[in-house]
Design an enzyme around this catalytic site. Structure first.
Site, PDB file in Angstrom:
ATOM      1  N   HIS A  58       0.844  -1.209   0.000  1.00  0.00           N
ATOM      2  CA  HIS A  58       0.000   0.000   0.000  1.00  0.00           C
ATOM      3  C   HIS A  58       0.865   1.240   0.000  1.00  0.00           C
ATOM      4  O   HIS A  58       2.078   1.162   0.145  1.00  0.00           O
ATOM      5  CB  HIS A  58      -1.003  -0.026   1.156  1.00  0.00           C
ATOM      6  CG  HIS A  58      -0.416   0.105   2.532  1.00  0.00           C
ATOM      7  ND1 HIS A  58       0.411  -0.844   3.094  1.00  0.00           N
ATOM      8  CD2 HIS A  58      -0.525   1.087   3.463  1.00  0.00           C
ATOM      9  CE1 HIS A  58       0.753  -0.462   4.307  1.00  0.00           C
ATOM     10  NE2 HIS A  58       0.219   0.708   4.553  1.00  0.00           N
ATOM     11  N   HIS A  60       1.440   3.948   1.857  1.00  0.00           N
ATOM     12  CA  HIS A  60       1.998   4.741   2.963  1.00  0.00           C
ATOM     13  C   HIS A  60       3.523   4.842   2.881  1.00  0.00           C
ATOM     14  O   HIS A  60       4.201   3.892   2.473  1.00  0.00           O
ATOM     15  CB  HIS A  60       1.562   4.157   4.311  1.00  0.00           C
ATOM     16  CG  HIS A  60       0.127   4.449   4.628  1.00  0.00           C
ATOM     17  ND1 HIS A  60      -0.621   3.676   5.489  1.00  0.00           N
ATOM     18  CD2 HIS A  60      -0.698   5.435   4.190  1.00  0.00           C
ATOM     19  CE1 HIS A  60      -1.852   4.179   5.569  1.00  0.00           C
ATOM     20  NE2 HIS A  60      -1.926   5.243   4.785  1.00  0.00           N
ATOM     21  N   ASP A  62       5.925   4.745   4.948  1.00  0.00           N
ATOM     22  CA  ASP A  62       6.792   3.775   5.636  1.00  0.00           C
ATOM     23  C   ASP A  62       6.833   2.430   4.894  1.00  0.00           C
ATOM     24  O   ASP A  62       7.502   1.495   5.343  1.00  0.00           O
ATOM     25  CB  ASP A  62       6.369   3.592   7.109  1.00  0.00           C
ATOM     26  CG  ASP A  62       4.976   3.040   7.279  1.00  0.00           C
ATOM     27  OD1 ASP A  62       4.031   3.550   6.624  1.00  0.00           O
ATOM     28  OD2 ASP A  62       4.801   2.077   8.052  1.00  0.00           O
ATOM     29  N   HIS A  63       6.149   2.355   3.755  1.00  0.00           N
ATOM     30  CA  HIS A  63       6.174   1.139   2.933  1.00  0.00           C
ATOM     31  C   HIS A  63       6.774   1.359   1.547  1.00  0.00           C
ATOM     32  O   HIS A  63       7.165   0.406   0.882  1.00  0.00           O
ATOM     33  CB  HIS A  63       4.752   0.558   2.808  1.00  0.00           C
ATOM     34  CG  HIS A  63       4.176   0.187   4.138  1.00  0.00           C
ATOM     35  ND1 HIS A  63       4.055  -1.114   4.553  1.00  0.00           N
ATOM     36  CD2 HIS A  63       3.764   0.959   5.178  1.00  0.00           C
ATOM     37  CE1 HIS A  63       3.557  -1.129   5.792  1.00  0.00           C
ATOM     38  NE2 HIS A  63       3.379   0.124   6.195  1.00  0.00           N
ATOM     39  N   HIS A 116      -7.493  -0.717   5.589  1.00  0.00           N
ATOM     40  CA  HIS A 116      -6.482   0.221   6.104  1.00  0.00           C
ATOM     41  C   HIS A 116      -6.330   1.365   5.101  1.00  0.00           C
ATOM     42  O   HIS A 116      -6.348   2.540   5.479  1.00  0.00           O
ATOM     43  CB  HIS A 116      -5.168  -0.551   6.296  1.00  0.00           C
ATOM     44  CG  HIS A 116      -4.006   0.279   6.736  1.00  0.00           C
ATOM     45  ND1 HIS A 116      -3.950   0.911   7.954  1.00  0.00           N
ATOM     46  CD2 HIS A 116      -2.838   0.574   6.111  1.00  0.00           C
ATOM     47  CE1 HIS A 116      -2.789   1.561   8.059  1.00  0.00           C
ATOM     48  NE2 HIS A 116      -2.104   1.373   6.951  1.00  0.00           N
ATOM     49  N   HIS A 171       4.665  -4.628  10.706  1.00  0.00           N
ATOM     50  CA  HIS A 171       5.054  -3.926  11.936  1.00  0.00           C
ATOM     51  C   HIS A 171       5.171  -4.881  13.122  1.00  0.00           C
ATOM     52  O   HIS A 171       4.433  -5.856  13.210  1.00  0.00           O
ATOM     53  CB  HIS A 171       4.016  -2.850  12.304  1.00  0.00           C
ATOM     54  CG  HIS A 171       4.007  -1.670  11.388  1.00  0.00           C
ATOM     55  ND1 HIS A 171       4.826  -0.574  11.580  1.00  0.00           N
ATOM     56  CD2 HIS A 171       3.278  -1.410  10.271  1.00  0.00           C
ATOM     57  CE1 HIS A 171       4.590   0.320  10.615  1.00  0.00           C
ATOM     58  NE2 HIS A 171       3.658  -0.172   9.807  1.00  0.00           N
TER      59      HIS A 171
HETATM   60 FE    FE Z   1       2.791   0.915   8.041  1.00  0.00          FE
HETATM   61 ZN    ZN Z   2       0.057   1.742   6.502  1.00  0.00          ZN
END
Ligand code: FE
Ligand code: ZN
Length: 258
Positions: A58, A60, A62-63, A116, A171
């Site tokens: 996805h 975001h 942090d990905h 999410h 995570h």
């Molecule tokens: Fe994340």
């Molecule tokens: Zn995320």
């Protein structure tokens, strides 16, 4: 190279992200959700690996934040969902598509899991599920863009996988998720066992992943929204709660302020 077993190892990033590194026998490798480039480059150089594939769940940061720096160094193919917010993705995939990583002898099936985020996907193959921020050990992702109904439907798709499927989420949230799960189901004996193991594992500074689908079905309140114990806990907050998405909505909102 085909038939060599999949080996998966975590590359820790930020405070609690894991970038999953996929290898088989050769020097070729893949990573899932590289939110940062430096830890990936370090890991690849230490093991003399060549990055050929990037799988994205996805949009975001942090990905995906490490993708451009990785591409500057390795000519990798990037697989991900159709979402303009993932602009470096050159292989858009959707429900039922197969992601072929020929030099690794690996192949994954794409499962759309909105909730999410609206375009979140997961990758399943070789007994492993890479599910980003949809399913966590003992928890699930926040509903930033999707509805409880969508998240319920997404988790219902995942529950159809074999019970021994290894769950690689993005995570290390297991310990705090366990605290919440225990508030929902204080009498769940398998959860109590997991809490002890997780506390011990984190004290040693070790990772609590992968989980397995079977474990999640037994301990994860978001995978148990039709269990009487979980529905009852939700009804203490919202009397007019029903099994399924309605229960998921109530316990997700409870977790958000937990
Ligand atoms: Fe994340
Ligand atoms: Zn995320």
């Amino acid at each position: 190279m085909p038939n060599d077993p999949l080996r998966v190892s975590p590359i820790p990033a930020f405070t609690d992200n894991y970038i999953w590194l996929l290898e088989t026998a050769g020097q070729s490798c893949a990573v899932v959700d590289p939110g940062a480039a430096e830890p990936v480059i370090e890991a690849l150089e230490a093991r003399d690996l060549r990055l050929e594939f990037i799988l994205v769940t996805h949009h975001h940061a942090d990905h995906i934040g490490g993708i451009s720096a990785l591409l500057a160094r390795y000519p990798a193919q990037v697989f991900g969902p159709g979402d303009p917010r993932i602009n470096l993705c050159d292989q858009v995939v959707s429900e039922g598509d197969r992601v072929e990583l020929p030099t690794l002898g690996l192949s994954f099936r794409v499962i759309e899991v909105p909730g999410h985020t609206r375009s979140h996907i997961a990758y399943y193959g070789h007994g492993a599920l890479f599910c980003g921020d949809t399913l966590f050990s003992a928890g699930c992702g926040r509903l930033f863009e999707g509805t409880p109904e969508q998240m319920q439907a997404s988790l219902d798709k995942l529950r159809e996988l074999p019970a021994d499927t290894r769950i690689y989420c993005a995570h290390e949230y297991t310990q705090s998720n366990c605290a919440f799960a225990s508030a929902v189901e204080p009498e769940n004996s398998q959860l109590k066992e997991l809490v002890e193991w997780v506390d011990r594992t984190r004290r040693e500074g070790a990772i609590t992943l992968p989980s397995t689908l079977g474990r999640e079905l037994a301990v994860n309140p978001f995978m148990r929204t039709r269990e009487p114990s979980v529905v009852t806990a939700a009804r203490r907050l919202e009397p007019d709660t029903h099994p399924g998405a309605s229960t998921l909505a109530v316990i997700r909102a409870w977790k958000d302020r937990f």
